[in-house]
Structure formats: structure tokens, C-alpha cells
Motif scaffolding. Structure first.
Motif, PDB file in Angstrom:
ATOM      1  N   PRO A   1       0.677  17.540  -6.608  1.00 53.28           N
ATOM      2  CA  PRO A   1       0.828  16.946  -7.948  1.00 53.28           C
ATOM      3  C   PRO A   1       1.963  15.972  -7.945  1.00 53.28           C
ATOM      4  O   PRO A   1       2.936  16.480  -7.686  1.00 53.28           O
ATOM      5  N   GLY A   2       2.011  14.883  -8.563  1.00 60.53           N
ATOM      6  CA  GLY A   2       3.004  13.979  -8.611  1.00 60.53           C
ATOM      7  C   GLY A   2       3.065  12.791  -7.317  1.00 60.53           C
ATOM      8  O   GLY A   2       3.756  11.885  -7.537  1.00 60.53           O
ATOM      9  N   ASP A   3       2.546  13.165  -6.131  1.00 60.30           N
ATOM     10  CA  ASP A   3       2.441  12.307  -5.173  1.00 60.30           C
ATOM     11  C   ASP A   3       1.552  11.008  -5.521  1.00 60.30           C
ATOM     12  O   ASP A   3       0.657  11.005  -6.346  1.00 60.30           O
ATOM     13  N   VAL A   4       1.988   9.864  -4.797  1.00 58.07           N
ATOM     14  CA  VAL A   4       1.564   8.449  -5.042  1.00 58.07           C
ATOM     15  C   VAL A   4       0.246   7.927  -4.070  1.00 58.07           C
ATOM     16  O   VAL A   4       0.704   8.480  -2.843  1.00 58.07           O
ATOM     17  N   VAL A   5      -0.828   7.672  -4.493  1.00 58.52           N
ATOM     18  CA  VAL A   5      -1.928   7.143  -3.687  1.00 58.52           C
ATOM     19  C   VAL A   5      -1.930   5.583  -3.965  1.00 58.52           C
ATOM     20  O   VAL A   5      -1.789   5.271  -5.542  1.00 58.52           O
ATOM     21  N   LEU A   6      -1.917   4.785  -3.072  1.00 61.68           N
ATOM     22  CA  LEU A   6      -1.890   3.344  -3.463  1.00 61.68           C
ATOM     23  C   LEU A   6      -3.337   3.160  -3.426  1.00 61.68           C
ATOM     24  O   LEU A   6      -4.251   3.191  -2.433  1.00 61.68           O
ATOM     25  N   CYS A   7      -3.848   2.471  -4.377  1.00 61.65           N
ATOM     26  CA  CYS A   7      -5.254   1.480  -4.384  1.00 61.65           C
ATOM     27  C   CYS A   7      -5.328   0.216  -4.461  1.00 61.65           C
ATOM     28  O   CYS A   7      -4.242  -0.053  -5.208  1.00 61.65           O
ATOM     29  N   GLU A   8      -6.384  -0.418  -4.314  1.00 60.84           N
ATOM     30  CA  GLU A   8      -6.578  -1.653  -4.538  1.00 60.84           C
ATOM     31  C   GLU A   8      -6.902  -1.826  -6.178  1.00 60.84           C
ATOM     32  O   GLU A   8      -7.092  -0.970  -6.631  1.00 60.84           O
ATOM     33  N   ALA A   9      -6.620  -3.088  -6.464  1.00 60.95           N
ATOM     34  CA  ALA A   9      -6.707  -3.596  -7.937  1.00 60.95           C
ATOM     35  C   ALA A   9      -7.779  -4.393  -8.175  1.00 60.95           C
ATOM     36  O   ALA A   9      -7.371  -5.649  -7.963  1.00 60.95           O
TER      37      ALA A   9
ATOM     38  N   GLY B   1      12.442   7.504  -5.371  1.00 59.86           N
ATOM     39  CA  GLY B   1      12.204   8.746  -4.929  1.00 59.86           C
ATOM     40  C   GLY B   1      10.815   9.317  -4.900  1.00 59.86           C
ATOM     41  O   GLY B   1      10.336  10.392  -4.735  1.00 59.86           O
ATOM     42  N   LYS B   2       9.638   8.623  -4.934  1.00 57.79           N
ATOM     43  CA  LYS B   2       8.410   8.684  -5.172  1.00 57.79           C
ATOM     44  C   LYS B   2       7.913   9.201  -3.782  1.00 57.79           C
ATOM     45  O   LYS B   2       8.374   8.376  -2.610  1.00 57.79           O
ATOM     46  N   ARG B   3       6.965   9.997  -3.503  1.00 56.17           N
ATOM     47  CA  ARG B   3       6.309  10.315  -2.243  1.00 56.17           C
ATOM     48  C   ARG B   3       4.942   9.490  -2.247  1.00 56.17           C
ATOM     49  O   ARG B   3       4.129   9.890  -2.851  1.00 56.17           O
ATOM     50  N   VAL B   4       4.822   8.425  -1.316  1.00 56.58           N
ATOM     51  CA  VAL B   4       3.518   7.703  -1.213  1.00 56.58           C
ATOM     52  C   VAL B   4       2.774   8.170  -0.077  1.00 56.58           C
ATOM     53  O   VAL B   4       3.289   8.191   1.083  1.00 56.58           O
ATOM     54  N   LYS B   5       1.794   8.926  -0.430  1.00 54.16           N
ATOM     55  CA  LYS B   5       1.148   9.807   0.571  1.00 54.16           C
ATOM     56  C   LYS B   5       0.220   8.831   1.604  1.00 54.16           C
ATOM     57  O   LYS B   5       0.113   8.907   2.813  1.00 54.16           O
TER      58      LYS B   5
END
Length: 436
Positions: free
Chosen positions: A129-137, A180-184
């Protein structure tokens, strides 16, 4: 009052609301699934769903083949199987991926219940919970639902007419990590993105992988449409250029979705965790489906069938582009896909696709509003139009009905002097194509 009767009556619509896990709070109904009951009515031209058209499959011969399968191998085919998937199925998957220049070992393939489950398993083993996922926009609505279900923070990255912008990926990761974010991982559909239909060119793929390598960023490549190019040959998959990419594949678009067979190709250490997660979820993927698909790949001209699908979808794509050119107002723009299932339309300024949907359905045409493909409220001036299922004639008629809805709305706003509504949107893919 009997002592066995409750002392009070719970009047809430859901009496179990206090017992659910916290993560269920972020689960939402799919915008596409919510439209099914309306879009499936025969009088409605559905440009909404992404259902493949499988009527061109040799259904009679397939029925005979599957009947023989039950008679000769039914005891094995209808039994439990391996949590990783049957070895013969994994070997066939390796052959299919070779069409996009992927060299793989079948030991690194995990068979899943469609690529949607593959995405769920990958998310399950990587996301806290709270981890970052990058996605297309914008991005695939089913992926956004999965990431939300695991309480990920979804961060959209800009696209242009060539797909993900590598510099925007780098900027996003750098900014998020500094905060401070965790980009997974980065989730991308490089071939005919759902919903825009945009394909990343080869050089853009190389640039994107170079940025990922520089940032030590995991890339998850979702590729259900790669073989369904309708202009030119399939491009090399991201996974063919980088063995650290996690690759998701499916037979739903190139054969039939009812068998629910997809797969993950992952680095060896990741594969081990995927198998454990898979066994906890379903024990084993559908064994009969694996036998059936293997039988199809062994005994039918599956490559020729894909060529036939390409021709069919090309005719449907052309009907949609012609219909949009003939019926849309000048201020509307849309993408021109070279494969896959979808066109991404941007409405004239001031219009909202969600607000127009009820009127469109009353005119017997359906689409998916653009905000379904964003986690941050954007896309209100956009809509996804699917050309994969209706006939070309129905598609063209659907664009006529949709064009009437949009023109009527513009005329009404002009008549009453209504101001343009400021709604967040994105325009991807440049101006409308010149089809004259």
C-alpha cells in the motif's frame, strides 16, 4: 419480543461494511463492464467493449478437434495441473513470443487465467500500500482497477503520438523518489495502447528502455495486441530488447478469450514468486484450456488465422476512420491506429463525454467515457471507440449516430450561449486524419 430476535435492525444497504478489508474501499466497478447491459442490446451500436470478433474461426473443425481431445486425452485434460502451467503449453508460448523476436526459456513462463490474472499476480508480489505504479496517460482501465485494489498510488506519465515520453518518465521517477516515494514499476502497453491505439516506434522503445536502465526501473510490458498489426509487420517487443522486462501475453485476442489463458514471462527469481502466488490463488490455471489451445496451435494454421484477423480488423478500422471523417464536427480529433482495437477521440472544447453518454445511448450508440482510463480525473473530453466487434456497416452507422449527438450538443450550447465547460482532458495523437 423473543430473546432470539435481534434487539435492533441494521438498516444499512450493506450490513457487512465494517468487516471488509481496507483495500476494498478502493475497488470500483469497471466502466466497461457497467456498460455491458446497455451496449449488448441489439438496437445499440456498441463502440464500447473490446471483445474480439471470433466468428472467422473454423468453429466446426475446432468442435471436432476438441471432441477428439476429450475422447483421447480427457482424463489428463480434465484433471488438476501444474501451478506454473503445463510444460507443453509453456513451450508453445515460447513459439508464439518468437513472432515478436522474444527468445525465452519455457521454465521462465507462468501460465495464468488470462493476462488480467497475470497483471494481478505481478501487482500482488511487488506492491505494498502506497507504492507508486507509473502508467501511460491514459491507460488500460483493467490495470488501473488492479493497482487500486492493491492500494497502489497511480502516477500517469505523458504520452505523445509515439507513446510514452521517455523524458517524462525520467522526470516523474526523479521527482517521486525525491519526495520519498517508492516507485515499483512502469506499466506500459507499447503496441496499440488501450485506449488510444498508439504504438511505440522502435526508436522510442530503445529510448524508454535506456531511461529504465539508467533509473533501475522495472518495466512491465502488457502486449495483448502486438500480433494484430494492420499496417506493416509486428515490432520487436520490449522484452526482446531487455531480459529484465516482465512480459504479459494472452491468447484472448489472437485466438479466443473464453479459454482464459494468458502468461507471464519473467526473470527466474520473479517467476518463483509468481508460481507461489498463482498456486495460492487458483492452484493451477485451466488445464483443459491449455490442452485445447495447444491442440489448436499444433493442428491449425494459427499464423494464417492471425493474418485473417488482421484483414478483418483493418476493414473495421477503416470504416470507423471514414465514419469519423464524415460525421464528426471539425473541432473533434482522433488517433489513427495501425493495429489493435481502439480509436481515442477528443471532443470539441466544452463537451464532456460522461455527460453525453446518456444522450448517446438514447440515440442507440455506446462508447466508454475517457475518464475511465485515468486515476486522476482527466479524460473528460475524450472517449474510447472500439472497432473490433461490430460489422463495418454497423461501425459506420454508429459514428453517424455519435456525430449527431455531438453536433446536437454543440448546437444547443450555441443556441443558449452556454460557456465552455472547463474539464480536464488529454489530446493524444495529433489532428484528425485526412481521408479525402
Amino acid at each position: 419480543m423473543s430473546s432470539l430476535e435481534p434487539s435492533h435492525r441494521d438498516t444499512r444497504m450493506d450490513p457487512y461494511i465494517d468487516q471488509y478489508a481496507d483495500r476494498t474501499g478502493s475497488m470500483t466497478v469497471s466502466a466497461v463492464r457497467a456498460l455491458f447491459s446497455v451496449a449488448n442490446r441489439p438496437e445499440v451500436v456498441s463502440l464500447a467493449g473490446g471483445m474480439p470478433n471470433i466468428t472467422d474461426l473454423p468453429l466446426g473443425r475446432l468442435g471436432d478437434s476438441f471432441d477428439k481431445l476429450v475422447q483421447t486425452k480427457g482424463v489428463q485434460a480434465m484433471q488438476y495441473g501444474s501451478g506454473q502451467g503445463e510444460p507443453f503449453m509453456r513451450e508453445k508460448v515460447v513459439d508464439v513470443m518468437a513472432e515478436e523476436q522474444i527468445r525465452a526459456n519455457s521454465d521462465d513462463v507462468v501460465i495464468t487465467c488470462g493476462s488480467q490474472q497475470a497483471l494481478d499476480l505481478v501487482t500482488r508480489i511487488f506492491i505494498n500500500p502506497g507504492d507508486v505504479v507509473l502508467c501511460e496517460a491514459p491507460s488500460y482501465v483493467g490495470a488501473l482497477g488492479t493497482f487500486n485494489a492493491y492500494q497502489a498510488e497511480i502516477h500517469h506519465v505523458a504520452m505523445d503520438e509515439h507513446g510514452l515520453v521517455p523524458s517524462a518518465v525520467k522526470e516523474a521517477v526523479t521527482t517521486l523518489r525525491a519526495a520519498g516515494k517508492r516507485v515499483k514499476f512502469l506499466y506500459t502497453i507499447p503496441n496499440f495502447n488501450n485506449p488510444t491505439g498508439i504504438q511505440q516506434p522502435l526508436e522510442r522503445r530503445r529510448e524508454l528502455l535506456a531511461v529504465a536502465h539508467e533509473l533501475d526501473l522495472l518495466v512491465v510490458e502488457d502486449n495483448p495486441y502486438g500480433l494484430l498489426t494492420i499496417e506493416g509487420e509486428p515490432l520487436p517487443a520490449l522484452r526482446s530488447m531487455d531480459p529484465d522486462v516482465i512480459y504479459l501475453g494472452s491468447f484472448s485476442k489472437t485466438f479466443a478469450p473464453g479459454f482464459r489463458i494468458g502468461w507471464v514471462l519473467a526473470p527466474h527469481a520473479v517467476r518463483e514468486r509468481l508460481v507461489i502466488a498463482q498456486e495460492a490463488a487458483v492452484l493451477s490455471p485451466p488445464v483443459f484450456s491449455q490442452f485445447a489451445i495447444t491442440d489448436y496451435l499444433d493442428n491449425f494454421d494459427w499464423r494464417g488465422q492471425i493474418v485473417a484477423f488482421r484483414d478483418m480488423y483493418r476493414a473495421r478500422r477503416d470504416a470507423m476512420l471514414q465514419g469519423l471523417s464524415d460525421h464528426m464536427p471539425a473541432a473533434a480529433t482522433w488517433t489513427r491506429p495501425t493495429g489493435g482495437f481502439f480509436v481515442w477521440l477528443t471532443l470539441p472544447e466544452g463537451l464532456d463525454s460522461q455527460a453525453l453518454l446518456a444522450r448517446a445511448v438514447s440515440e442507440r450508440v455506446a462508447y466508454v467515457p475517457g475518464n475511465a482510463f485515468y486515476a486522476d480525473g482527466f479524460g473528460s473530453r475524450n472517449m474510447r471507440l472500439s472497432y473490433c466487434f461490430p460489422t463495418p456497416e454497423r461501425i459506420y452507422e454508429g459514428t453517424r449516430r455519435l456525430g449527431k449527438v455531438i453536433r446536437d450538443e454543440l448546437e444547443m450550447r450555441a443556441t443558449f450561449g452556454l460557456p465552455a465547460t472547463e474539464v480536464p482532458h488529454t489530446q493524444v495523437g495529433g489532428p484528425a486524419p485526412d481521408l479525402s
